[in-house]
Design a protein around this motif. Structure first.
Motif, mmCIF file in Angstrom:
data_model
loop_
_atom_site.group_PDB
_atom_site.id
_atom_site.type_symbol
_atom_site.label_atom_id
_atom_site.label_comp_id
_atom_site.label_asym_id
_atom_site.label_seq_id
_atom_site.Cartn_x
_atom_site.Cartn_y
_atom_site.Cartn_z
ATOM 1 N N LEU A 43 41.165 -38.597 -50.841
ATOM 2 C CA LEU A 43 41.756 -37.478 -50.114
ATOM 3 C C LEU A 43 43.040 -37.932 -49.429
ATOM 4 N N ALA A 44 44.012 -37.029 -49.395
ATOM 5 C CA ALA A 44 45.255 -37.318 -48.677
ATOM 6 C C ALA A 44 44.944 -37.335 -47.184
ATOM 7 N N GLY A 45 45.813 -37.947 -46.393
ATOM 8 C CA GLY A 45 45.582 -38.140 -44.965
ATOM 9 C C GLY A 45 45.129 -36.913 -44.201
ATOM 10 N N GLN A 46 45.891 -35.813 -44.306
ATOM 11 C CA GLN A 46 45.566 -34.598 -43.553
ATOM 12 C C GLN A 46 44.260 -33.976 -44.053
ATOM 13 N N THR A 47 44.089 -33.922 -45.354
ATOM 14 C CA THR A 47 42.879 -33.328 -45.925
ATOM 15 C C THR A 47 41.664 -34.168 -45.562
ATOM 16 N N SER A 101 41.274 -36.056 -42.878
ATOM 17 C CA SER A 101 40.973 -35.814 -41.461
ATOM 18 C C SER A 101 40.291 -34.475 -41.271
ATOM 19 N N THR A 102 40.752 -33.468 -41.982
ATOM 20 C CA THR A 102 40.145 -32.135 -41.893
ATOM 21 C C THR A 102 38.697 -32.182 -42.389
ATOM 22 N N ALA A 103 38.453 -32.851 -43.497
ATOM 23 C CA ALA A 103 37.105 -32.949 -44.056
ATOM 24 C C ALA A 103 36.173 -33.672 -43.086
ATOM 25 N N LEU A 104 36.629 -34.788 -42.518
ATOM 26 C CA LEU A 104 35.808 -35.519 -41.563
ATOM 27 C C LEU A 104 35.509 -34.674 -40.325
ATOM 28 N N ARG A 111 35.379 -31.421 -40.122
ATOM 29 C CA ARG A 111 34.428 -30.365 -40.499
ATOM 30 C C ARG A 111 33.011 -30.920 -40.668
ATOM 31 N N LEU A 112 32.902 -32.106 -41.279
ATOM 32 C CA LEU A 112 31.583 -32.729 -41.438
ATOM 33 C C LEU A 112 30.951 -33.032 -40.079
ATOM 34 N N LEU A 113 31.743 -33.598 -39.173
ATOM 35 C CA LEU A 113 31.230 -33.880 -37.830
ATOM 36 C C LEU A 113 30.865 -32.605 -37.090
ATOM 37 N N SER A 114 31.684 -31.600 -37.246
ATOM 38 C CA SER A 114 31.417 -30.320 -36.601
ATOM 39 C C SER A 114 30.123 -29.702 -37.142
ATOM 40 N N ALA A 115 29.963 -29.720 -38.455
ATOM 41 C CA ALA A 115 28.764 -29.159 -39.076
ATOM 42 C C ALA A 115 27.524 -29.921 -38.628
ATOM 43 N N ALA A 116 27.622 -31.253 -38.562
ATOM 44 C CA ALA A 116 26.483 -32.064 -38.118
ATOM 45 C C ALA A 116 26.128 -31.751 -36.665
ATOM 46 N N THR A 143 33.640 -23.902 -45.555
ATOM 47 C CA THR A 143 35.040 -24.299 -45.470
ATOM 48 C C THR A 143 35.261 -25.651 -46.149
ATOM 49 N N LEU A 144 34.310 -26.553 -45.980
ATOM 50 C CA LEU A 144 34.395 -27.859 -46.636
ATOM 51 C C LEU A 144 34.440 -27.719 -48.154
ATOM 52 N N ARG A 145 33.611 -26.832 -48.663
ATOM 53 C CA ARG A 145 33.536 -26.658 -50.118
ATOM 54 C C ARG A 145 34.830 -26.077 -50.678
ATOM 55 N N LYS A 146 35.591 -25.375 -49.856
ATOM 56 C CA LYS A 146 36.842 -24.773 -50.318
ATOM 57 C C LYS A 146 37.976 -25.794 -50.422
ATOM 58 N N LEU A 147 37.758 -26.989 -49.885
ATOM 59 C CA LEU A 147 38.819 -28.000 -49.955
ATOM 60 C C LEU A 147 39.082 -28.439 -51.389
ATOM 61 N N GLY A 148 38.109 -28.227 -52.274
ATOM 62 C CA GLY A 148 38.321 -28.485 -53.691
ATOM 63 C C GLY A 148 38.171 -29.924 -54.110
ATOM 64 N N ASP A 149 37.762 -30.801 -53.208
ATOM 65 C CA ASP A 149 37.562 -32.195 -53.570
ATOM 66 C C ASP A 149 36.096 -32.392 -53.949
ATOM 67 N N GLY A 150 35.851 -32.967 -55.131
ATOM 68 C CA GLY A 150 34.483 -33.135 -55.618
ATOM 69 C C GLY A 150 33.619 -33.990 -54.714
#
Length: 176
Positions: A1-5, A7-10, A12-17, A34-41
């Motif tokens: 994942l690129a830097g911004q993406t 950070s956003t994924a992490l 969201r994961l922490l928020s969801a947890a 929202t995490l699933r919409k990021l498009g990263d497998g």
């Protein structure tokens, strides 16, 4: 994942947890969506695995199995996914499939040797104990088979070969 993406994924994961720990399922599920919409497998697989774990925490084993079955084969064979599958199968009463999954986990040394033996033994007895869904037996097992675990693993079982020293019926034996 690129830097911004990344950070956003992490975030969201922490928020969801955190939302899961607070039992706010609506907001938790929104974060996962929202995490699933990021498009990263990789992120999608992580979200799917966490969703399955949280479904088990919520007591919805059937939903957990559905989520786990949707994982790609490589992810579904990982130890964590197999452990979640084992928990879900035991919760739904699918003892035969749970035994197969536990054997796979034991084969890959996901448990200590003693824990694996204990788990496999208990699952085997759950399978033997009879399926309540069977249309003929309806879970009934004869007394002889029901007591099998006690005879096989009970404290009074014969552990070494013995030969009789006294008269028959007197209970006098010596180790052979």
């Amino acid at each position: 994942l690129a830097g911004q993406t990344q950070s956003t994924a992490l975030a969201r994961l922490l928020s969801a947890a955190s939302l899961h720990r607070l039992q706010d399922r609506v907001q938790r599920d929104a974060q996962v969506a929202t995490l699933r919409k990021l498009g990263d497998g990789l992120v999608e697989d992580a979200a799917q695995l966490l969703s399955a774990e949280w479904a088990l925490d919520d007591g919805d084993a059937a939903q957990a199995l559905t989520l786990l079955s949707a994982l790609p084969p490589g992810v579904a064979r990982r130890s964590h996914a197999l452990r979640l599958r084992l928990r879900a199968l035991r919760a739904t009463g699918a003892h035969g499939e749970a035994l197969r999954t536990a054997r796979l986990l034991a084969k890959h040394q996901a448990f200590s040797k003693a824990a694996a033996q204990s788990l496999l033994r208990s699952l085997a007895f759950e399978v033997i104990d009879g399926s309540r869904r069977h249309e003929i037996t309806k879970g009934f097992i004869c007394a002889k088979v029901r007591g099998f675990a006690g005879r096989l693993y009970g404290p009074d079982r014969l552990q070494f070969p013995e030969s009789r020293t006294g008269r028959k019926g007197k209970g006098q034996f010596k180790r052979a």
